[in-house]
Design an enzyme around this catalytic site. Structure first.
Site, PDB file in Angstrom:
ATOM      1  N   GLU A  47       8.313   6.856   7.732  1.00  0.00           N
ATOM      2  CA  GLU A  47       6.851   6.845   7.749  1.00  0.00           C
ATOM      3  C   GLU A  47       6.175   5.838   8.426  1.00  0.00           C
ATOM      4  OE1 GLU A  47       4.600   8.070   4.496  1.00  0.00           O
ATOM      5  OE2 GLU A  47       6.210   9.516   3.821  1.00  0.00           O
TER       6      GLU A  47
ATOM      7  N   HIS B 247       2.026   9.421   5.861  1.00  0.00           N
ATOM      8  CA  HIS B 247       1.864   8.919   6.762  1.00  0.00           C
ATOM      9  C   HIS B 247       2.331   9.775   7.983  1.00  0.00           C
ATOM     10  CE1 HIS B 247       1.699   5.167   4.361  1.00  0.00           C
ATOM     11  NE2 HIS B 247       0.913   4.759   5.177  1.00  0.00           N
TER      12      HIS B 247
ATOM     13  N   LYS C 154      -3.225   7.923  -0.814  1.00  0.00           N
ATOM     14  CA  LYS C 154      -3.246   7.386   0.524  1.00  0.00           C
ATOM     15  C   LYS C 154      -2.815   8.233   1.477  1.00  0.00           C
ATOM     16  CE  LYS C 154      -2.294   3.429   3.622  1.00  0.00           C
ATOM     17  NZ  LYS C 154      -1.090   2.539   3.921  1.00  0.00           N
TER      18      LYS C 154
END
Length: 250
Positions: A86, A143, A170
């Site tokens: 990530e 991510h 997130k």
């Protein structure tokens, strides 16, 4: 959406909170970066422990966290091991990843722990529950440094994070067009009103800079600002970030 209180900070209420990442390799570099960050009075600090040269030695991680806490005083600390899959600096097996985060949870100096949910969703859900049992707040993260998923996929990711038991969600993506940035902002707004846990989102690079300053409008509860080197593409200096966010608030 509920808010999360950590020490004296309430995430999800008021203006987005500003977090500064620390990416030092050695003890002296980490302490110097921490001190420089504290001078700028951030709301949170993220220790990117994947850069730490002694990451695999629990006693040295514990010592490092204690030294950082002495400088931070009451500023909340996020412990992050960002893996290479990530965009991070650490190539590690899932078992070792689980072990590192579980050991980090034994440190009272650490307030939040970042968990890469899509490393293995079933195992990470178990890990999240274990970390919370130890009294830690957990950030479920994902991510995409090479693309921006379609809007419906981003909405699904943020919804699955809400179901994972994490305290904060997130999502970071890389835009290839202005439309990608708009899709991220839409997904953020949707997750903010439809979910429970506070949301942190960002569209990276210069093209996505708007996403880092408009959290109060679209619902991203935390933004990342730099003091020195950036830990991700498109991060703004903390002083500039504060000025722009205050202007937008007005």
């Amino acid at each position: 959406m509920k808010t999360i209180r950590i020490r004296e900070i309430e995430i999800g209420a008021g203006m987005p909170k500003i977090c500064v990442p620390v990416t030092g390799v050695t003890v002296s570099e980490i302490l110097e970066q921490t001190a420089q960050a504290v001078e700028k009075q951030p709301d949170l600090l993220e220790w990117r422990a994947d850069f730490f040269e002694s990451l695999t030695e629990p006693e040295k991680v514990h010592e490092m966290a204690g030294k950082m806490r002495d400088i931070l005083k009451n500023i909340p600390m996020i412990f992050t091991v960002r893996t290479s899959r990530e965009g991070g600096n650490c190539h590690i097996s899932t078992d070792d990843y689980i072990s590192l985060l579980s050991q980090a949870a034994e440190n009272p100096e650490i307030d939040l722990i970042d968990v890469e949910l899509y490393r293995d969703v079933p195992q990470m859900k178990v890990l999240i529950a274990r970390l919370k049992e130890k009294g830690k707040r957990v950030i479920a993260s994902n991510h995409h440094f090479d693309r921006t998923p379609v809007r419906t996929t981003m909405e699904r990711i943020l919804a699955e994070m809400d179901d994972s038991g994490a305290d904060i969600r997130k999502l970071a993506v890389m835009p290839g067009s202005p439309e990608n940035v708009l899709d991220l902002l839409y997904a953020t707004s949707h997750a903010n009103w439809s979910g429970k846990a506070p949301v942190i989102t960002m569209s990276m690079g210069s093209l996505g800079s708007l996403s880092r300053i408009s959290g109060q409008i679209f619902g991203s509860a935390v933004t990342f600002g730099t003091v020195g080197d950036a830990s991700a593409p498109g991060q703004l200096a903390i002083d500039e970030l504060r000025i722009i966010m205050k202007i937008l608030k007005l």
